[in-house]
Design a protein around this motif. Structure first.
Motif, PDB file in Angstrom:
ATOM      1  N   CYS A 142       0.842  -1.205   0.000  1.00 15.80           N
ATOM      2  CA  CYS A 142       0.000   0.000   0.000  1.00 15.80           C
ATOM      3  C   CYS A 142       0.875   1.252   0.000  1.00 15.80           C
ATOM      4  O   CYS A 142       0.586   2.230  -0.705  1.00 15.80           O
ATOM      5  CB  CYS A 142      -0.917   0.006   1.222  1.00 15.80           C
ATOM      6  N   ALA A 143       1.939   1.217   0.791  1.00 17.47           N
ATOM      7  CA  ALA A 143       2.853   2.360   0.845  1.00 17.47           C
ATOM      8  C   ALA A 143       3.565   2.555  -0.496  1.00 17.47           C
ATOM      9  O   ALA A 143       3.758   3.685  -0.957  1.00 17.47           O
ATOM     10  CB  ALA A 143       3.861   2.163   1.975  1.00 17.47           C
ATOM     11  N   VAL A 144       3.956   1.451  -1.132  1.00 16.82           N
ATOM     12  CA  VAL A 144       4.604   1.542  -2.445  1.00 16.82           C
ATOM     13  C   VAL A 144       3.650   2.175  -3.457  1.00 16.82           C
ATOM     14  O   VAL A 144       4.050   3.041  -4.253  1.00 16.82           O
ATOM     15  CB  VAL A 144       5.062   0.146  -2.919  1.00 16.82           C
ATOM     16  N   HIS A 145       2.381   1.756  -3.432  1.00 14.54           N
ATOM     17  CA  HIS A 145       1.396   2.373  -4.323  1.00 14.54           C
ATOM     18  C   HIS A 145       1.262   3.860  -4.032  1.00 14.54           C
ATOM     19  O   HIS A 145       1.103   4.674  -4.947  1.00 14.54           O
ATOM     20  CB  HIS A 145       0.041   1.684  -4.180  1.00 14.54           C
ATOM     21  N   GLY A 146       1.334   4.220  -2.746  1.00 14.57           N
ATOM     22  CA  GLY A 146       1.293   5.640  -2.405  1.00 14.57           C
ATOM     23  C   GLY A 146       2.427   6.402  -3.063  1.00 14.57           C
ATOM     24  O   GLY A 146       2.222   7.490  -3.626  1.00 14.57           O
ATOM     25  N   GLY A 270      -4.654  11.258  -4.066  1.00 17.36           N
ATOM     26  CA  GLY A 270      -5.089  10.236  -3.116  1.00 17.36           C
ATOM     27  C   GLY A 270      -4.359   8.938  -3.381  1.00 17.36           C
ATOM     28  O   GLY A 270      -3.735   8.745  -4.428  1.00 17.36           O
ATOM     29  N   SER A 271      -4.434   8.023  -2.422  1.00 14.58           N
ATOM     30  CA  SER A 271      -3.846   6.697  -2.601  1.00 14.58           C
ATOM     31  C   SER A 271      -4.704   5.694  -1.855  1.00 14.58           C
ATOM     32  O   SER A 271      -4.891   5.808  -0.642  1.00 14.58           O
ATOM     33  CB  SER A 271      -2.412   6.660  -2.056  1.00 14.58           C
ATOM     34  N   MET A 272      -5.231   4.710  -2.583  1.00 11.90           N
ATOM     35  CA  MET A 272      -6.139   3.737  -1.988  1.00 11.90           C
ATOM     36  C   MET A 272      -5.672   2.317  -2.278  1.00 11.90           C
ATOM     37  O   MET A 272      -5.587   1.897  -3.425  1.00 11.90           O
ATOM     38  CB  MET A 272      -7.559   3.946  -2.537  1.00 11.90           C
TER      39      MET A 272
END
Length: 326
Positions: A142-146, A270-272
């Motif tokens: 999730c953090a990497v996607h952020g 945003g990041s989901m």
């Protein structure tokens, strides 16, 4: 097998339920470690609308394939269940899937001795990687996607709100990504000490304590708290980026200056959840980009789920995990 079953909001217990049988394209994983996430709290409290009841929660996990192809392989499992057919899936944005689902959120998950999962969602990890570390891959993804959503340059200055699991992961990734400095804000001074040990250059309970009159190139909220969000939006340097990573209540609103967004050319993103980032998270975990031993502070067994839940709610420690088989 034994599993933690949430019968309905506020009502859960450890039960004996049938062992899972793999369907087409599935394998069965014997769960070695599973993390507790804020989403699990929302499911327990009936605040996550996609969830059907009863359900076995748990979407951050690692274990060994014991039934199906690749039996004996140690894996971290991407919980994402995208339909593959809607508009968003077809343009590569599966995390926005119109029929979004996830292991542990919409179908039975890993707070159990065994769980059936799509084989394609299983990512091999080294046999000597501790299972507890493997269970951190999902939040790391999730953090990497952020970070995928950030416009970043070497030498940028970062400000992160929140020193919980996700804030500390974003901090470590910012250091890896070449930040000149990373400042962290949190009301919990114990967590700020941990942030310092993981590479934060400055920490404070209020951003006013920092000496950066021109602001930060990158500001990331990992709290979902409206006061932090409203404050963070004022701290972005002209031409900088603000990211909403933390999960705010669905009906919450925040005040900000549209003129400043326009006049200072502030980028708001945003990041989901997870998309195209799980494999890279495995690689980063194996490389040691995240100090997993520092991140994991408590491990409970299934029968101690209530204690684990209370520790999470009380903000005790950092990542709390369950070992379903003891």
């Amino acid at each position: 097998m034994r599993a933690l079953v949430i019968e309905k909001p506020g009502e859960y217990s450890v039960q004996s339920i049938p062992d899972p049988t793999p369907g087409p394209g599935e394998v069965v994983v014997e769960v070695a470690a599973v993390g507790i996430c804020g989403t699990d709290i929302h499911i327990v409290e009936g605040e996550f609308p996609p969830t059907p009841y009863p359900i076995v929660p748990g979407h951050e996990f690692c274990g060994e394939i014991v039934d199906g192809p690749r039996s004996g392989e140690k894996v971290a499992v991407d919980p994402s269940l995208f339909c593959g057919a809607c508009h968003y899936c077809r343009i590569g944005r599966g995390n926005l899937c119109e029929r979004w689902g996830a292991i542990g959120d919409t179908v039975n998950g890993a707070m159990a001795e065994f769980v059936a999962v799509p084989a394609a969602n299983c990512y091999p990890v080294p046999a000597d990687l501790p299972a507890a570390h493997g269970a951190l891959v999902e939040p790391l993804s999730c953090a990497v996607h952020g970070f995928d959503g950030l416009s970043r340059t070497l030498g940028a200055h970062y400000l992160i709100y929140g020193a919980g699991t996700m804030g500390l992961m974003m901090l470590q990734l910012a250091v890896t990504a070449g930040a000149t400095s990373v400042s962290v804000v949190d009301l919990n001074t114990d967590r700020l000490q941990v942030a310092r040990s993981l590479g934060a250059d400055a920490t404070a309970t209020n951003a006013d304590e920092f000496d950066r009159p021109h602001g930060w190139e990158v500001v990331i909220d990992c709290t979902g708290a409206i006061p932090a969000i409203e404050d963070g939006l004022t701290r972005v340097r002209r031409g900088g980026t603000y990211q909403q990573f933390g999960v705010a209540p669905g009906d919450a609103t925040a005040a900000f200056s549209p003129f400043r967004i326009y006049n200072d050319e502030i980028t708001v993103v945003g990041s989901m959840a997870v998309v195209h980032s799980f494999g890279r998270a495995v690689d980063l975990m194996c490389k040691g980009a995240i100090d997993a031993d520092t991140m994991i502070t408590h491990t409970f067994v299934l029968d101690q789920f209530s204690e684990a839940l209370q520790a999470f709610r009380d903000g005790i420690g950092r990542k709390i995990q369950i070992a379903p088989r003891g």
